[in-house]
Design an enzyme around this catalytic site. Structure first.
Site, PDB file in Angstrom:
ATOM      1  N   ASP A 237       0.028  11.167  -0.189  1.00  0.00           N
ATOM      2  CA  ASP A 237      -0.998  12.163   0.070  1.00  0.00           C
ATOM      3  C   ASP A 237      -2.343  11.502   0.330  1.00  0.00           C
ATOM      4  O   ASP A 237      -2.449  10.278   0.397  1.00  0.00           O
ATOM      5  CB  ASP A 237      -1.083  13.154  -1.098  1.00  0.00           C
ATOM      6  CG  ASP A 237      -1.761  12.549  -2.320  1.00  0.00           C
ATOM      7  OD1 ASP A 237      -1.806  11.307  -2.449  1.00  0.00           O
ATOM      8  OD2 ASP A 237      -2.246  13.320  -3.159  1.00  0.00           O
TER       9      ASP A 237
ATOM     10  N   GLU B 158     -18.715   6.741  -3.852  1.00  0.00           N
ATOM     11  CA  GLU B 158     -17.519   7.559  -3.896  1.00  0.00           C
ATOM     12  C   GLU B 158     -17.547   8.495  -5.098  1.00  0.00           C
ATOM     13  O   GLU B 158     -17.246   9.686  -4.986  1.00  0.00           O
ATOM     14  CB  GLU B 158     -16.287   6.659  -3.973  1.00  0.00           C
ATOM     15  CG  GLU B 158     -14.963   7.399  -3.976  1.00  0.00           C
ATOM     16  CD  GLU B 158     -13.785   6.441  -4.027  1.00  0.00           C
ATOM     17  OE1 GLU B 158     -13.071   6.352  -3.022  1.00  0.00           O
ATOM     18  OE2 GLU B 158     -13.591   5.773  -5.071  1.00  0.00           O
TER      19      GLU B 158
ATOM     20  N   TRP C  99       0.848  -1.195   0.000  1.00  0.00           N
ATOM     21  CA  TRP C  99       0.000   0.000   0.000  1.00  0.00           C
ATOM     22  C   TRP C  99       0.878   1.236   0.000  1.00  0.00           C
ATOM     23  O   TRP C  99       2.085   1.147   0.234  1.00  0.00           O
ATOM     24  CB  TRP C  99      -0.921   0.006   1.230  1.00  0.00           C
ATOM     25  CG  TRP C  99      -2.165   0.830   1.013  1.00  0.00           C
ATOM     26  CD1 TRP C  99      -2.445   2.065   1.513  1.00  0.00           C
ATOM     27  CD2 TRP C  99      -3.286   0.457   0.217  1.00  0.00           C
ATOM     28  NE1 TRP C  99      -3.675   2.498   1.078  1.00  0.00           N
ATOM     29  CE2 TRP C  99      -4.217   1.521   0.279  1.00  0.00           C
ATOM     30  CE3 TRP C  99      -3.601  -0.648  -0.547  1.00  0.00           C
ATOM     31  CZ2 TRP C  99      -5.429   1.501  -0.402  1.00  0.00           C
ATOM     32  CZ3 TRP C  99      -4.816  -0.673  -1.222  1.00  0.00           C
ATOM     33  CH2 TRP C  99      -5.711   0.388  -1.138  1.00  0.00           C
TER      34      TRP C  99
ATOM     35  N   GLU D 158      -3.409   8.734  -1.830  1.00  0.00           N
ATOM     36  CA  GLU D 158      -2.628   7.501  -1.655  1.00  0.00           C
ATOM     37  C   GLU D 158      -1.871   7.075  -2.912  1.00  0.00           C
ATOM     38  O   GLU D 158      -1.586   5.901  -3.099  1.00  0.00           O
ATOM     39  CB  GLU D 158      -3.529   6.359  -1.171  1.00  0.00           C
ATOM     40  CG  GLU D 158      -4.394   6.756   0.008  1.00  0.00           C
ATOM     41  CD  GLU D 158      -5.159   5.604   0.614  1.00  0.00           C
ATOM     42  OE1 GLU D 158      -5.868   4.914  -0.123  1.00  0.00           O
ATOM     43  OE2 GLU D 158      -5.022   5.400   1.833  1.00  0.00           O
ATOM     44  N   GLU D 159      -1.536   8.033  -3.752  1.00  0.00           N
ATOM     45  CA  GLU D 159      -0.900   7.695  -5.023  1.00  0.00           C
ATOM     46  C   GLU D 159       0.482   8.324  -5.205  1.00  0.00           C
ATOM     47  O   GLU D 159       1.306   7.779  -5.935  1.00  0.00           O
ATOM     48  CB  GLU D 159      -1.810   8.144  -6.182  1.00  0.00           C
ATOM     49  CG  GLU D 159      -3.136   7.424  -6.221  1.00  0.00           C
ATOM     50  CD  GLU D 159      -4.113   8.057  -7.203  1.00  0.00           C
ATOM     51  OE1 GLU D 159      -5.135   7.424  -7.498  1.00  0.00           O
ATOM     52  OE2 GLU D 159      -3.853   9.188  -7.656  1.00  0.00           O
TER      53      GLU D 159
END
Length: 606
Positions: free
Chosen positions: A229, A457, A173, A232-233
């Site tokens: 950030d 989402e 992750w 998550e990328e």
């Protein structure tokens, strides 16, 4: 109020409560319907414009209770959709495939609880206290869970997500993510302040403060390190992360002083000036927007910056640009740049006037689920403008600068730079236009909300059909905070008025920052690790002039070098073994140094 120790249900298998989940869900829905009706009349600040009853009013009257119920359905053992989560655990979504979001994210959970604590502390919903106390207890446990980011004392608080039974998630992750701890501390500082004000200081100090302090200590220690950030990328410096760290440490220092934690006060106050200065470095003065991430090969136009502005809203400083207040010239210019980035790229935005609200997403280069629109970002675009309107009403004027002029001119082309009193027709025209513009974002979200009010989402950029995780808790919470802002709600001050920006925050090539490169690189006998990059201090990409790192505790190599302050640069590591040279794989790494102080970069050889 007498101190009340909450019942901690972490290990319970309470079948009776589980059996009554559906009944509870129905009660919540009815109760929140009444609350929504009442809350639509709360917090109004006597604004100087009139808003006609519109389709947005009708949407919110229906959607607010649905969203409130949607949030509570996704929390703990009482949540009808939280699928056996432990008490106080906020699930991101009940979705288990395409995508699997049945986890608890520290960031999402903190923002959701901040919303609920806001409702509880303002007296809107006293029934939320059990939920809040359960959250405190669950987070105290979660902080101690060893995970791939480390232990509680070695970086584990930067772990972004966990299983909903409070065990560690070990798959690959984007880690660490450094926004979770400051967001969680901000939520719990609100609660601690309420406890102290209502005669329950002992519970605040004994139960809530230890959780807050661990998060604040982590932020004070790690704020100048890169990390992933909120999307998550990208691993780099992030405007959102820096902004929430600033707020958390500032309000944390104030709380620590109140409860006699002098050592904590000293440590947090020592870090705050550097963080405050670093926050200024994200501003792109050439193009008038925030470069939200220092890496990732993107434009930098990102909802990251809008979310930061509304999170750090503090009406006590008016339209202060240094703290990026919603009505500041920089925040408004950034709002325009961000929104305009989506006008032409989304099919559902085609045909909409260039000065009207549109669907927005995370950032224009997004490819996740085809880079579609997000409910929470569209709500955030509205919320920033509602906050701005509230402050202008309080001030009795609005100010148009050369930086914010394009934002205002899209709504009133004839407006010019100047200050307009609330008694002027220009103020009235602009306030009315901005109110309608803000409502336009809510109307866009309403258009793509299904009849049952469920908020996923995303909604598809071409068709508007819902995508990605269903019943996203953060989507529901974002609707609630946007609605509160629309009704003039003002958060308690977090101490922004007490911040002082040092003169050294201006870009100055003479200022140097002590920068440490740490890279995890396994080597063979005879190999050494070097770094080179795009600036003179890093040998301008010269492999011959590359700087040698020292072997630390294997397999870590490190080097500390002075780099210019406030500068964005690219770099790479190389291996040398006598005459053999090997560069690590593309793309180039990038980073930005702070205004002054020290800076640590942590990487892994690729």
């Amino acid at each position: 109020m007498l101190e009340r120790v909450p019942s901690v249900k972490m290990g319970d298998d309470n079948s009776a409560r589980s059996a009554n989940k559906m009944l509870l869900f129905g009660i919540i829905t009815v109760t929140t319907s009444l609350m929504a009706f009442v809350s639509s009349f709360q917090f109004v600040e006597g604004r100087s414009w009139s808003r006609q009853i519109s389709s947005v009013d009708g949407y919110l009257q229906k959607q607010v209770p649905i969203s409130k119920a949607g949030v509570l359905a996704n929390i703990g053992v009482d949540g009808v959709k939280s699928s056996d989560a432990k008490a106080g655990v906020v699930i991101a979504s009940p979705s288990t495939h395409d995508p699997d979001y049945l986890y608890t994210w520290t960031r999402d959970a903190a923002l959701v609880l901040k919303t609920l604590i806001q409702e509880f502390a303002t007296g809107q919903d006293p029934s939320l206290r059990d939920t809040i106390d359960d959250f405190v207890a669950s987070q105290a446990i979660l902080q101690q869970v060893t995970n791939p980011s480390g232990t509680v004392s070695t970086g584990g608080l930067g772990e972004p997500k966990f299983h909903i039974n409070l065990t560690t998630f070990t798959d690959p992750w984007g880690r660490p993510q450094r926004d979770g701890p400051p967001l969680r501390s901000t939520a719990l500082i609100q609660y601690a302040n309420w406890l102290i004000s209502n005669g329950n200081a002992s519970y605040a100090i004994d139960k809530v403060w230890p959780v807050i302090k661990l998060d604040l200590d982590y932020s004070a220690t790690n704020w100048n390190k890169t990390g992933f950030d909120l999307w998550e990328e990208v691993s780099s410096s992030s405007f959102f992360t820096t902004a929430v760290q600033l707020r958390a440490l500032r309000e944390g220092a104030i709380l620590a002083a109140e409860i006699g934690q002098s050592t904590a006060v000293e440590e947090y106050n020592r870090q705050i000036p550097d963080i405050y200065c670093f926050l200024q470095s994200y501003w792109n003065s050439a193009d008038n927007f925030v470069t939200s991430n220092t890496g990732g090969c993107r434009s930098g136009k990102d909802a990251n910056s809008i979310l930061a502005s509304i999170h750090n809203f503090d009406a006590s400083v008016g339209c202060d640009a240094a703290t990026f207040q919603p009505c500041s010239d920089k925040a408004l210019a950034n709002h325009k740049a961000y929104v305009d980035a989506f006008r032409s790229i989304y099919t559902i935005n085609h045909g909409i006037a260039p000065n009207a609200a549109v669907a927005t997403g995370r950032y224009p280069e997004d490819v996740y689920y085809n880079g579609s629109a997000w409910y929470l970002t569209t709500f955030a675009a509205a919320e920033q403008l509602y906050d701005a309107l509230t402050v202008w009403s309080r001030l009795g004027e609005l100010n148009v600068t050369s930086i914010s002029l394009p934002f205002f001119q899209q709504l009133l082309p004839s407006v010019s730079v100047g200050t307009y009193s609330s008694s002027t027709s220009t103020y009235s025209t602009l306030a009315s236009a901005i109110s309608s513009y803000a409502d336009g974002f809510m109307a866009v979200a309403a258009k793509y909300t299904p009849a049952n009010g469920a908020l996923s989402e995303q909604y598809d950029r071409e068709t508007g059909v819902q995508l990605s995780a269903r019943d996203l808790t953060w989507s529901y919470a974002a609707l609630l905070t946007a609605n509160a802002a629309r009704n003039g709600f003002v958060q308690n001050s977090w101490g922004a008025a007490g911040l002082t920006l040092a003169s050294t925050c201006s870009k100055n090539s003479g200022v140097k920052v002590s920068t440490t490169f740490n890279v995890n690189a396994k080597t063979e006998f005879g190999e050494k690790i070097y770094v080179t990059g795009s600036i003179d201090a890093l040998a301008n990409w010269s492999p011959d002039g590359a700087l040698l790192l020292s072997p630390g505790g294997y397999p870590i190599w490190d080097l500390t070098v002075n780099l210019p302050a406030n500068i964005q640069f690219e770099y790479k590591y190389i291996r040398k073994n006598n005459c053999d040279i090997a560069w690590e794989s593309d793309p180039n790494r990038s980073s930005t140094t702070p205004a002054f102080g020290s800076y640590i970069i942590e990487d892994t050889w690729r």
